[in-house]
Design an enzyme around this catalytic site. Structure first.
Site, mmCIF file in Angstrom:
data_model
loop_
_atom_site.group_PDB
_atom_site.id
_atom_site.type_symbol
_atom_site.label_atom_id
_atom_site.label_comp_id
_atom_site.label_asym_id
_atom_site.label_seq_id
_atom_site.Cartn_x
_atom_site.Cartn_y
_atom_site.Cartn_z
ATOM 1 N N TRP A 152 5.362 10.017 2.563
ATOM 2 C CA TRP A 152 6.789 10.150 2.852
ATOM 3 C C TRP A 152 7.103 10.280 4.341
ATOM 4 C CZ3 TRP A 152 6.305 14.549 5.494
ATOM 5 C CH2 TRP A 152 5.244 15.401 5.137
ATOM 6 N N LYS A 176 3.760 1.551 -4.450
ATOM 7 C CA LYS A 176 4.244 2.836 -4.979
ATOM 8 C C LYS A 176 4.660 3.715 -3.808
ATOM 9 C CE LYS A 176 2.579 6.839 -6.014
ATOM 10 N NZ LYS A 176 3.782 7.626 -5.689
ATOM 11 N N PRO A 177 5.964 3.907 -3.612
ATOM 12 C CA PRO A 177 6.415 4.820 -2.551
ATOM 13 C C PRO A 177 6.155 6.273 -2.942
ATOM 14 C CG PRO A 177 8.177 3.310 -3.244
ATOM 15 C CD PRO A 177 7.095 3.253 -4.281
ATOM 16 N N SER A 178 6.312 7.161 -1.971
ATOM 17 C CA SER A 178 6.215 8.593 -2.279
ATOM 18 C C SER A 178 7.480 9.034 -3.001
ATOM 19 C CB SER A 178 6.063 9.389 -0.987
ATOM 20 O OG SER A 178 6.313 10.757 -1.250
ATOM 21 N N GLY A 228 -3.248 11.825 1.918
ATOM 22 C CA GLY A 228 -4.190 12.898 2.209
ATOM 23 C C GLY A 228 -5.615 12.555 1.753
ATOM 24 N N THR A 231 -6.344 13.229 -2.019
ATOM 25 C CA THR A 231 -5.822 12.180 -2.907
ATOM 26 C C THR A 231 -6.696 10.935 -2.812
ATOM 27 O OG1 THR A 231 -3.631 13.028 -2.348
ATOM 28 C CG2 THR A 231 -3.694 10.997 -3.612
ATOM 29 N N GLU A 249 -6.125 5.160 4.903
ATOM 30 C CA GLU A 249 -5.647 5.769 6.164
ATOM 31 C C GLU A 249 -5.278 7.206 5.821
ATOM 32 O OE1 GLU A 249 -5.932 4.368 8.893
ATOM 33 O OE2 GLU A 249 -5.846 2.215 8.552
ATOM 34 N N GLY A 251 -5.828 11.760 6.600
ATOM 35 C CA GLY A 251 -5.402 12.814 7.504
ATOM 36 C C GLY A 251 -6.227 12.858 8.776
ATOM 37 N N CYS A 283 0.197 11.765 10.971
ATOM 38 C CA CYS A 283 -1.264 11.798 10.781
ATOM 39 C C CYS A 283 -2.002 11.880 12.104
ATOM 40 C CB CYS A 283 -1.698 10.573 10.002
ATOM 41 S SG CYS A 283 -1.071 9.044 10.717
ATOM 42 N N GLU A 384 -5.934 20.577 9.034
ATOM 43 C CA GLU A 384 -4.788 19.737 9.416
ATOM 44 C C GLU A 384 -3.527 20.517 9.061
ATOM 45 O OE1 GLU A 384 -3.633 16.411 6.914
ATOM 46 O OE2 GLU A 384 -3.114 15.221 8.663
ATOM 47 N N LYS A 456 -15.148 8.917 9.661
ATOM 48 C CA LYS A 456 -15.497 10.069 8.820
ATOM 49 C C LYS A 456 -14.468 10.179 7.678
ATOM 50 C CE LYS A 456 -16.363 12.807 12.673
ATOM 51 N NZ LYS A 456 -16.768 14.048 13.350
HETATM 52 P P1 NAD Z 1 -0.541 12.508 -0.640
HETATM 53 O O1 NAD Z 1 -1.967 12.148 -0.542
HETATM 54 O O2 NAD Z 1 -0.137 13.694 -1.425
HETATM 55 O O3 NAD Z 1 0.309 11.284 -1.274
HETATM 56 C C1 NAD Z 1 0.229 9.971 -0.770
HETATM 57 C C2 NAD Z 1 0.634 9.006 -1.875
HETATM 58 O O4 NAD Z 1 -0.360 9.040 -2.908
HETATM 59 C C3 NAD Z 1 1.957 9.350 -2.560
HETATM 60 O O5 NAD Z 1 2.657 8.166 -2.846
HETATM 61 C C4 NAD Z 1 1.492 10.034 -3.835
HETATM 62 O O6 NAD Z 1 2.451 9.993 -4.878
HETATM 63 C C5 NAD Z 1 0.268 9.207 -4.177
HETATM 64 N N1 NAD Z 1 -0.679 9.841 -5.093
HETATM 65 C C6 NAD Z 1 -0.779 11.142 -5.445
HETATM 66 N N2 NAD Z 1 -1.809 11.308 -6.318
HETATM 67 C C7 NAD Z 1 -2.369 10.096 -6.506
HETATM 68 C C8 NAD Z 1 -3.476 9.620 -7.274
HETATM 69 N N3 NAD Z 1 -4.212 10.435 -8.036
HETATM 70 N N4 NAD Z 1 -3.782 8.307 -7.222
HETATM 71 C C9 NAD Z 1 -3.070 7.464 -6.438
HETATM 72 N N5 NAD Z 1 -2.008 7.858 -5.685
HETATM 73 C C10 NAD Z 1 -1.666 9.157 -5.723
HETATM 74 O O7 NAD Z 1 -0.036 12.611 0.841
HETATM 75 P P2 NAD Z 1 1.386 13.046 1.361
HETATM 76 O O8 NAD Z 1 1.568 14.506 1.169
HETATM 77 O O9 NAD Z 1 2.417 12.137 0.789
HETATM 78 O O10 NAD Z 1 1.201 12.716 2.934
HETATM 79 C C11 NAD Z 1 0.554 13.585 3.791
HETATM 80 C C12 NAD Z 1 -0.870 13.155 4.090
HETATM 81 O O11 NAD Z 1 -0.920 11.779 4.463
HETATM 82 C C13 NAD Z 1 -1.456 13.899 5.276
HETATM 83 O O12 NAD Z 1 -2.779 14.290 5.023
HETATM 84 C C14 NAD Z 1 -1.417 12.882 6.404
HETATM 85 O O13 NAD Z 1 -2.337 13.118 7.430
HETATM 86 C C15 NAD Z 1 -1.682 11.628 5.669
HETATM 87 N N6 NAD Z 1 -1.184 10.474 6.443
HETATM 88 C C16 NAD Z 1 -2.087 9.629 7.002
HETATM 89 C C17 NAD Z 1 -1.633 8.554 7.766
HETATM 90 C C18 NAD Z 1 -2.592 7.567 8.396
HETATM 91 O O14 NAD Z 1 -2.176 6.458 8.717
HETATM 92 N N7 NAD Z 1 -3.847 7.890 8.596
HETATM 93 C C19 NAD Z 1 -0.265 8.365 7.944
HETATM 94 C C20 NAD Z 1 0.611 9.266 7.368
HETATM 95 C C21 NAD Z 1 0.146 10.319 6.605
#
Ligand code: NAD
Length: 482
Positions: A152, A176-178, A228, A231, A249, A251, A283, A384, A456
């Site tokens: 999100w 699938k959006p958040s 994350g 996930t 991609e 955390g 991130c 993080e 990593k």
């Molecule tokens: P999240 O991992 O909770 O959710 C990400 C997406 O995965 C959401 O759409 C969620 O609904 C979906 N999801 C949840 N459970 C799932 C499952 N079992 N199988 C498949 N999809 C599933 O992350 P968040 O809270 O939405 O975002 C925060 C995290 O994202 C932080 O750790 C941040 O560092 C990371 N992030 C990384 C980058 C990058 O480019 N490296 C960019 C932005 C955010």
């Protein structure tokens, strides 16, 4: 200060049709009593229908000349650029950022579409060998149906980082959006889908179960995931039984290494953009700052003076430096880390001011904090935080700071701060991370010519540019014996 805006109803987008479904309310994280969108709650059946629509559209899109796909991407870029002004306020009310951050999301997304489109012709040129024995042609072919799963915090650009290379290379997509920021993104995608053949771009809304159903669907050949690390472990497990290619991609716990020749004011002018922007929920934000012991107090005092100028409020309040955290889980996680830090030997300094103190409890608001006199091994240095707090850690020499910067399971972004360009480069080369920036570490640091991703547990694979395109194709090797 309440704004009356129509509440959009956001259905799935499957095979070119917007489908009605059970809807759930999406609340403004800065005004929890306000509903800002109603979004469909998907099921495994919706996922199956979307994947089959994408699968049916795949042969036609794959066989569409690359130049025509490029034209569609450029048209999509125009649509996105033209949508930012109208949709950025909606995005603010979903993800909690301030207006310029939401506009930046649309701007970066537009840039990703345009840059990716510009690379396609050269990318598809086959590698060929022709000698007395054989003719060999190594050709790039799309993988098929791609599932994209995004968080999100910057939903538009993070989606475009998957959509652009996937569609440019002839794959079809199910996104699938958040559930925490689905509306503005989907309204923009509806316009983009309208210029594409039905089924090329599909959207299914929902929670983790919908993401899991996508990851395990046998017709999905590739998953592009941002989110994350915990996930991502589930994503990898769900894709294992059908051996899918994944780009992850994840955390980060980005170190910023201030060298002893750095100019404190010049450093802070730029560095702070990378600490509290998006309320620390980026991130590759600066997540821990290492400062030479000899300049530690001067640096910490100057930083606290600046951070104390910040005002925290709703993202549509033009005075707000940053907005609320996005959701309850994130809010509780940050409050817990603040509590643990407050009860430790470190000095937790709360700064800044509340813009609308009477409505403070009606949102996930947190003032900015600086953590002084903190150890490299403290939880606030190792985890993080994804919130508006940052530890300042004193170090003794270059070897120690490089060891500390490389210590841990993350390796996404990082930065080195110095007035000596050669020294900056030498230290940067020793940092273990996907990206190391010198004298910058924020949105401004990104250059689409640089591959973006982590090492990593920060991820697998790269996005942006040719490296990003390569994630969405297979190499088909053909040899004709003479
Ligand atoms: P999240 O991992 O909770 O959710 C990400 C997406 O995965 C959401 O759409 C969620 O609904 C979906 N999801 C949840 N459970 C799932 C499952 N079992 N199988 C498949 N999809 C599933 O992350 P968040 O809270 O939405 O975002 C925060 C995290 O994202 C932080 O750790 C941040 O560092 C990371 N992030 C990384 C980058 C990058 O480019 N490296 C960019 C932005 C955010």
């Amino acid at each position: 200060m309440t704004t009356q805006i129509a509440v959009p109803q956001i259905g799935h987008l499957i095979g070119g049709e917007t489908t009605a479904a059970d809807l759930r309310d999406v609340h403004d994280p800065g005004r929890l009593d306000e509903v800002v969108a109603q979004v469909a709650v998907g099921t495994a059946d919706d996922v199956d229908r979307a994947v089959r629509a994408a699968h049916a559209a795949f042969p036609g899109w794959r066989d569409t000349p690359a130049a025509e796909r490029v034209q569609k991407l450029m048209a999509a870029a125009d649509i996105l650029a033209g949508s930012g002004e109208e949709l950025a306020p909606q995005l603010v009310r979903e993800h909690g950022g301030v207006l310029w951050e939401a506009q930046t999301d649309f701007g970066l997304g537009t840039g990703v579409l345009q840059h990716t489109a510009s690379l396609v012709e050269e990318f598809f040129r086959p590698t060929q060998f022709d000698d007395e024995q054989s003719f060999i042609s190594v050709e790039k072919v799309p993988r098929g149906v791609v599932a994209a799963i995004v968080p999100w915090n910057m939903p538009v650009v993070l989606t475009m980082m998957k959509l652009a290379p996937a569609l440019a290379t002839g794959n079809t997509l199910v996104l699938k959006p958040s559930p925490f920021a689905p509306g503005a993104l989907t309204l923009a995608l509806q316009k983009i889908a309208a210029i594409l053949p039905p089924g090329v771009l599909n959207v299914v809304h929902g929670e983790g179960d919908v993401g899991a159903a996508l990851c395990s669907h046998p017709l999905v050949r590739k998953v592009g995931f941002t989110g994350g690390t915990a996930t991502a472990q589930k994503v990898v497990e769900a894709t294992a039984s059908t051996i899918k290619n994944v780009t992850l991609e994840l955390g980060g716990n980005d170190p910023a290494i201030v060298l002893d020749d750095a100019d404190i004011d010049g450093t802070l002018d730029r560095m702070l953009k990378g600490v509290y922007t998006r309320t620390g929920q980026i991130c590759f934000a600066v997540k821990r700052i290492y400062v030479p012991r000899g300049m530690y107090d001067r640096f910490a005092d100057a930083m606290c003076d600046r951070v104390d100028q910040y005002a925290v409020g709703h993202g549509l309040d033009p005075e707000a430096s940053f907005g609320p955290l996005n959701n309850e889980a994130q809010f509780k996680k940050v409050l817990d880390l603040l509590d643990r830090t407050r009860n430790s030997s470190a000095k937790l300094v709360q700064l800044g001011r509340k813009l609308d103190a009477s409505s403070w409890d009606n949102g996930y608001y947190v003032l900015p904090h600086v953590v002084r006199d903190v150890e490299h091994t403290a939880p606030v240095s190792c985890e993080e935080q994804f919130g508006p707090l940052v530890p300042l850690i004193a170090y003794d020499d270059e070897e120690q700071v490089i060891t500390w910067a490389n210590d841990g399971e993350y390796g996404l972004g990082s930065s080195v701060w110095t007035t000596d360009p050669d020294r900056g480069l030498a230290v940067a080369r020793r940092v273990e991370a996907g990206s190391t920036f010198i004298n910058t570490h924020s949105f401004d640091s990104l250059d689409l010519r640089m591959p973006f991703g982590g090492i990593k547990q920060s991820g697998i694979g790269r996005e942006f540019g040719t490296a990003g395109l390569a994630e969405y194709v297979e190499e088909h090797a053909i040899r004709r014996l003479k």
